[in-house]
Design an enzyme around this catalytic site. Structure first.
Site, PDB file in Angstrom:
ATOM      1  N   GLY A   1      85.016 -10.793  54.197  1.00  0.00           N
ATOM      2  CA  GLY A   1      85.868 -11.402  55.152  1.00  0.00           C
ATOM      3  C   GLY A   1      87.259 -10.827  54.958  1.00  0.00           C
ATOM      4  O   GLY A   1      88.043 -10.409  55.793  1.00  0.00           O
TER       5      GLY A   1
ATOM      6  N   SER B   1      84.198  -7.186  48.916  1.00  0.00           N
ATOM      7  CA  SER B   1      84.449  -6.359  49.744  1.00  0.00           C
ATOM      8  C   SER B   1      84.687  -6.794  51.097  1.00  0.00           C
ATOM      9  O   SER B   1      84.720  -7.955  51.311  1.00  0.00           O
ATOM     10  CB  SER B   1      83.185  -5.374  49.711  1.00  0.00           C
ATOM     11  OG  SER B   1      82.065  -6.214  50.327  1.00  0.00           O
ATOM     12  N   LYS B   2      84.796  -5.823  52.045  1.00  0.00           N
ATOM     13  CA  LYS B   2      85.071  -5.881  53.331  1.00  0.00           C
ATOM     14  C   LYS B   2      84.132  -7.064  54.106  1.00  0.00           C
ATOM     15  O   LYS B   2      84.517  -7.825  54.775  1.00  0.00           O
ATOM     16  CB  LYS B   2      84.883  -4.719  54.223  1.00  0.00           C
ATOM     17  CG  LYS B   2      86.157  -4.243  54.439  1.00  0.00           C
ATOM     18  CD  LYS B   2      86.884  -4.437  56.027  1.00  0.00           C
ATOM     19  CE  LYS B   2      87.975  -3.533  56.314  1.00  0.00           C
ATOM     20  NZ  LYS B   2      89.187  -3.951  55.370  1.00  0.00           N
ATOM     21  N   ARG B   3      82.920  -7.020  53.852  1.00  0.00           N
ATOM     22  CA  ARG B   3      81.876  -7.844  54.299  1.00  0.00           C
ATOM     23  C   ARG B   3      82.252  -9.095  54.255  1.00  0.00           C
ATOM     24  O   ARG B   3      81.618 -10.124  54.598  1.00  0.00           O
ATOM     25  CB  ARG B   3      80.516  -7.266  54.287  1.00  0.00           C
ATOM     26  CG  ARG B   3      79.847  -7.871  53.319  1.00  0.00           C
ATOM     27  CD  ARG B   3      78.492  -7.173  52.825  1.00  0.00           C
ATOM     28  NE  ARG B   3      78.464  -6.952  51.423  1.00  0.00           N
ATOM     29  CZ  ARG B   3      78.093  -7.673  50.736  1.00  0.00           C
ATOM     30  NH1 ARG B   3      77.640  -9.013  51.113  1.00  0.00           N
ATOM     31  NH2 ARG B   3      77.849  -7.459  49.551  1.00  0.00           N
TER      32      ARG B   3
END
Length: 463
Positions: free
Chosen positions: A243, A239-241
RNA sequence: GGGCCCUUCGUCUAUCGGUUAGGACACCAGAUUUUCAUUCUGGGAAGAGGAGUUCGACUCUCCUAGGGCCUACCA
């Protein structure tokens, strides 16, 4: 086994960017087709008119293009084939493999809850009933067998069995007459002559239902290979977190497409101890059967290592263009003097760089303009004695050819002449040359700066 | 709830019943070096747990645990 030439396809749905997992799936499809001397196709699954966007189509094409995944024919747009899909559903209706379902949304919801509570697959009561008004709003559902089982001989997972009773009657045609994914894939894969379906793990369940549809049509079922998803470093869904998810983001982070291809191919697949391999080697070695069954985690450190390897091999002019792009993206520009011999500088500075962004960062000390402002640490190095020594060094260097080897030798000779080790003034030299920014070894730094600039920086600091 | 899948060093993987369980990244130590980096050398590090099959299981079977996917008139 079928004697047909191999045809594979990548079938993304254009509802967003090209995910790194999708990119790997595309890569595997291409590698397998090439390995078998077959054809690799691209099909855009845009049957969901609500969520599909042109921007997403463009992003996916761009991502694939950047990665170097090129189909052997023009892409097929699924939505354009809706008439063919509808016609196919009609034949299913005629042969008794489909039925009109008049369940309202509320009724369906209630039925779904009941089925869930009883722990069984949902079934429509319209399966064996006909509405007295055939024009009343309805969907067309697949009429799957209630007995027996469907077996998938998956190329990576092995044999997977499903009891047909657990497979629900999926919708083929929506109320508005639009075909659904499960129907469209089958018809398109068949019409396009696809022999091997290589796709994400998340489709295994669909594989069984699609197999049933193939059988209802009386078509040969293609070979299937379901490859595991790519997870984040912590094992959770990417996911986004973590990177980055989109291939475009990796491009912006300074990764080279060939490095990405190598890393992605190696993720979940291996050929003995080979870690770094060319595209040609990948094609000659790759077989979906060797893809690992379990999901793999994205490892930034290893990606960086692979990228560093390819940067070392990359052409300096090409890297120069990439670095210019990186810098432009930050809204900055290179001074003319630096830009003019960028490629030469890069040859000096790319050692150890893990991305083109690293190279851009290492350019920082070159870009600075005289007189440099030295950070505290550098200033502290400049004692009276060291200043005097540096100014003697400047004189000594004035007559030297500004290339790595001669400079290296000259520095050593100077140290000998002074009767001290290089350590006695090396750190200070670095300091006055870089002002405190990261810089390569002395001879390289001197070479990168050039005679006038380098000597100028030394003199600025000691006078 | 139901269906399906997965499980070897921290990570990616090799092993296709008999290995001191191999390699790579990362990590640690040492060497080189003018710092960082590079480079070189060395090191620690794994078969989720439990039954069974077998002369012999990482490898085959079953159970448990953990994780994932699907369960849409999305794809």
């Amino acid at each position: 086994m079928s004697p047909r030439p191999v045809v594979t396809r990548f079938a993304p749905s254009p509802t967003g960017f090209l995910h790194i997992g999708g990119a790997r799936t595309a890569l595997f499809n291409m590698l397998y087709a090439r390995h078998k001397g077959g054809t690799f196709l691209l099909r855009v699954e845009d049957t969901d008119r609500e969520r599909s966007t042109e921007a997403a189509v463009a992003a996916i094409f761009e991502g694939l293009n950047w990665l170097g995944v090129k189909p052997d024919a023009e892409p097929v747009f699924q939505a354009a084939r809706a008439d063919r899909h509808r016609q196919a559903v009609m034949t299913l209706l005629e042969t008794g493999h489909a039925y009109r379902c008049h369940l309202t949304v509320e009724e369906l919801e209630a039925e779904r809850e009941r089925a869930r509570a009883e722990g069984r697959a949902i079934r429509s009561p319209w399966r064996d009933r006909v509405h007295n008004d055939p024009d009343a709003p309805h969907v067309i559902r697949f009429k799957g067998p209630l007995e027996g089982e469907t077996v998938i001989d998956d190329l990576v997972k092995g044999q997977i069995r499903f009891r047909n009773i657990d497979l629900d009657d999926l919708v083929l045609l929506r109320t508005d007459g639009a075909p659904t994914y499960n129907l469209a894939v089958v018809v398109d894969d068949h019409d396009m002559g696809v022999t091997h379906i290589i796709r994400g793990d998340d489709h295994v369940n669909n594989a069984a239902r699609q197999t049933l549809i193939y059988q209802a049509f009386g078509w040969e079922v293609p070979a299937m290979a379901h490859i595991p998803l790519i997870h984040g470093p912590d094992g959770a869904k990417l996911s986004k977190r973590h990177g980055a998810q989109a291939v475009g983001e990796f491009a912006d982070m300074g990764y080279l497409p060939e490095a990405m291809r190598n890393y992605l191919t190696r993720l979940g697949w291996g050929h003995g101890d080979s870690e770094i391999f060319s595209d040609a080697e990948a094609v000659s070695w790759f077989d979906v059967r060797d893809v690992v069954k379990s999901p793999a985690r994205l490892d930034w450190a290893k990606l960086a290592f692979v990228n560093a390897h390819y940067i070392k091999d990359a052409d300096n002019e090409r890297l120069a263009d990439l670095v210019r792009g990186d810098i432009a993206r930050r809204g900055e520009t290179l001074p003319d003097g630096v830009d003019r011999h960028l490629a030469t500088l890069i040859e000096l500075l790319k050692e150890g760089a893990k991305s083109t962004l690293d190279i851009a960062a290492s350019l920082e000390f070159v870009i600075k303009t005289r007189p440099l402002s030295l950070d505290e640490k550098c200033k502290g190095l400049l004692t009276e004695e060291t200043r005097a020594r540096l100014s003697r060094l400047a004189e000594h260097l004035a007559a030297v050819e500004f290339q790595r080897e001669p400079l290296e030798a000259a520095i050593r000779a100077f140290a000998g002449q002074e009767g001290v080790g290089v350590g006695k003034f090396g750190a200070a030299l670095r300091g006055v040359l870089s002002g405190g920014s990261p810089a390569p070894d002395l001879a390289t730094a001197l070479t990168a700066l050039g005679r006038d600039e380098a000597l100028g920086r030394i003199l600025d600091a000691v006078s």
